[in-house]
Write a protein that holds these residues in place. Sequence first.
Motif, PDB file in Angstrom:
ATOM      1  N   GLY A   1       0.795  -0.991  -0.327  1.00 19.81           N
ATOM      2  CA  GLY A   1       0.291   0.103   0.066  1.00 19.81           C
ATOM      3  C   GLY A   1       0.930   1.452   0.329  1.00 19.81           C
ATOM      4  N   GLY A   2       1.713   1.271   0.930  1.00 15.63           N
ATOM      5  CA  GLY A   2       2.781   2.425   0.790  1.00 15.63           C
ATOM      6  C   GLY A   2       3.671   2.595  -0.386  1.00 15.63           C
ATOM      7  N   ARG A   3       3.909   1.592  -1.417  1.00 19.03           N
ATOM      8  CA  ARG A   3       4.375   1.537  -3.092  1.00 19.03           C
ATOM      9  C   ARG A   3       3.170   2.734  -3.415  1.00 19.03           C
ATOM     10  NH1 ARG A   3       7.575  -3.550  -4.954  1.00 19.03           N
ATOM     11  NH2 ARG A   3       8.266  -1.663  -6.692  1.00 19.03           N
ATOM     12  N   GLU A   4       2.217   2.108  -3.583  1.00 21.85           N
ATOM     13  CA  GLU A   4       1.158   2.318  -4.863  1.00 21.85           C
ATOM     14  C   GLU A   4       0.723   3.927  -3.898  1.00 21.85           C
ATOM     15  OE1 GLU A   4      -2.331  -0.408  -3.383  1.00 21.85           O
ATOM     16  OE2 GLU A   4      -1.816  -1.839  -5.033  1.00 21.85           O
ATOM     17  N   ALA A   5       0.891   4.047  -2.896  1.00 21.55           N
ATOM     18  CA  ALA A   5       0.749   5.945  -2.458  1.00 21.55           C
ATOM     19  C   ALA A   5       1.212   6.457  -2.531  1.00 21.55           C
ATOM     20  CB  ALA A   5       0.643   5.876  -1.175  1.00 21.55           C
ATOM     21  N   LYS A   6       2.697   6.078  -2.732  1.00 23.82           N
ATOM     22  CA  LYS A   6       4.265   6.532  -3.639  1.00 23.82           C
ATOM     23  C   LYS A   6       3.904   6.720  -4.705  1.00 23.82           C
ATOM     24  CE  LYS A   6       7.872   5.486  -1.587  1.00 23.82           C
ATOM     25  NZ  LYS A   6       9.043   5.365  -1.072  1.00 23.82           N
TER      26      LYS A   6
ATOM     27  N   ARG B   1       2.860   9.914 -10.042  1.00 28.03           N
ATOM     28  CA  ARG B   1       2.171  10.235 -11.215  1.00 28.03           C
ATOM     29  C   ARG B   1       1.409  11.326 -10.919  1.00 28.03           C
ATOM     30  NH1 ARG B   1      -2.970   6.904 -12.528  1.00 28.03           N
ATOM     31  NH2 ARG B   1      -4.164   7.683 -14.382  1.00 28.03           N
ATOM     32  N   TRP B   2       1.229  11.905 -10.146  1.00 26.21           N
ATOM     33  CA  TRP B   2       0.114  13.378  -9.480  1.00 26.21           C
ATOM     34  C   TRP B   2       1.080  14.523  -9.944  1.00 26.21           C
ATOM     35  CZ3 TRP B   2      -4.491  13.500 -11.736  1.00 26.21           C
ATOM     36  CH2 TRP B   2      -5.306  12.576 -11.153  1.00 26.21           C
ATOM     37  N   LEU B   3       2.753  14.198  -9.833  1.00 25.10           N
ATOM     38  CA  LEU B   3       2.867  15.390  -9.899  1.00 25.10           C
ATOM     39  C   LEU B   3       3.303  15.176 -10.942  1.00 25.10           C
ATOM     40  CD1 LEU B   3       5.493  16.768  -8.716  1.00 25.10           C
ATOM     41  CD2 LEU B   3       6.897  15.164  -8.140  1.00 25.10           C
ATOM     42  N   LEU B   4       4.075  14.380 -11.580  1.00 25.48           N
ATOM     43  CA  LEU B   4       4.927  14.470 -12.994  1.00 25.48           C
ATOM     44  C   LEU B   4       3.621  14.725 -14.469  1.00 25.48           C
ATOM     45  CD1 LEU B   4       6.357  10.944 -13.315  1.00 25.48           C
ATOM     46  CD2 LEU B   4       7.701  13.116 -13.542  1.00 25.48           C
ATOM     47  N   PHE B   5       1.958  14.788 -13.743  1.00 29.11           N
ATOM     48  CA  PHE B   5       0.912  14.928 -14.507  1.00 29.11           C
ATOM     49  C   PHE B   5       1.415  16.577 -14.725  1.00 29.11           C
ATOM     50  CE2 PHE B   5      -3.340  16.177 -14.336  1.00 29.11           C
ATOM     51  CZ  PHE B   5      -3.817  16.373 -15.663  1.00 29.11           C
ATOM     52  N   GLY B   6       1.293  17.041 -13.229  1.00 31.51           N
ATOM     53  CA  GLY B   6       0.997  18.265 -13.180  1.00 31.51           C
ATOM     54  C   GLY B   6       2.241  19.091 -13.547  1.00 31.51           C
ATOM     55  N   CYS B   7       3.203  18.654 -13.926  1.00 31.20           N
ATOM     56  CA  CYS B   7       4.088  19.282 -14.276  1.00 31.20           C
ATOM     57  C   CYS B   7       3.876  19.188 -16.061  1.00 31.20           C
ATOM     58  CB  CYS B   7       5.831  18.597 -14.484  1.00 31.20           C
ATOM     59  SG  CYS B   7       6.262  18.764 -12.950  1.00 31.20           S
TER      60      CYS B   7
END
Length: 312
Positions: A14-19, A24-30
């Motif tokens: 679960g921790g790895r999935e959250a990371k 994913r969202w950080l790269l999408f934001g860029c």
Amino acid sequence: MSDEPSIELTHPSGGREAKERVYRWLLFGCAALTVGVTFSILATLAWDTVTFFGFEEVDIFGFLTGMEWNSRRGEFGVVPLVSATLTVTVVSALVAIPIGTAAAIYLSEYASPEMRSVLKPALEILAGIPTVVYGYLALIYLTPMLRDVGVPLRSLNLLSASVMVGIMIIPMVSSLSEDAMNAVPDELRQAGYGLGATKFEVSTGIVVPAAVSGIFSSYILALSRAIGETMIVVMAGGMQARLLDPTNPFETLASSGQTMTAAMVHAVTSDATGGSAEYYSMFAIGLTLFAMTFAMNLLSNLVAARYEEQYR
């Protein structure tokens, strides 16, 4: 029964999935930020261009077809600016495309690894030189040098500016073209050598056609850079807007001219008030320039897609 150990695939914790979701969202934001900046610039240009066309002395048809540009007298015909811009772009292409392509062929097919490790960084140093230095060299050295060999040029002229813009974009042509040539599979080269072709025949008859999509893309990107160049054309080309005569190209190049970017600089640095038509004219010019470069890049993508499918 096989004695090979079985491989059990497990889902990440679960921790790895959250990371991963955060990444994913950080790269999408860029990615979204870059797109948002582009659309923000376009929206700003469009909004202020609409304001520009709201003045009584300005209309869209006169702007796009007018043959006179004198913002102080309320003459806003963009054709002289476009003609000077295209003149600089064409002449710089005649300088950069042959030299840059030849340099790319040498670096990709002829140069030894040791020579390539020296020449390519040295060539790319040109891309890091400030454009104001290029403008200074064109004004102080290139124009007098051409005069010494018998070319009758004025102090400010489009020929020196165009040649220097061409020198400036050589690294872009050579570097991107070489990358495209290096991506060509070696099997194609070996097949040519197996049929008895020389290195020159393999380079020009196999490698260049196979890499034509990347090479053409480098041309378009370099010319887009030339269209948007400012300091070189301001310092060496002049700020006098005039309609260039296509029937007398030498006189056109030997005289000064004002490109679209130079007109934008003039609008910013002049004493025009912030709410005047002269001030808002730079946004209309900027939107026109944006449309030209967008069309060139769209053409580049279409050509690249066409030939990538052919040589895949």
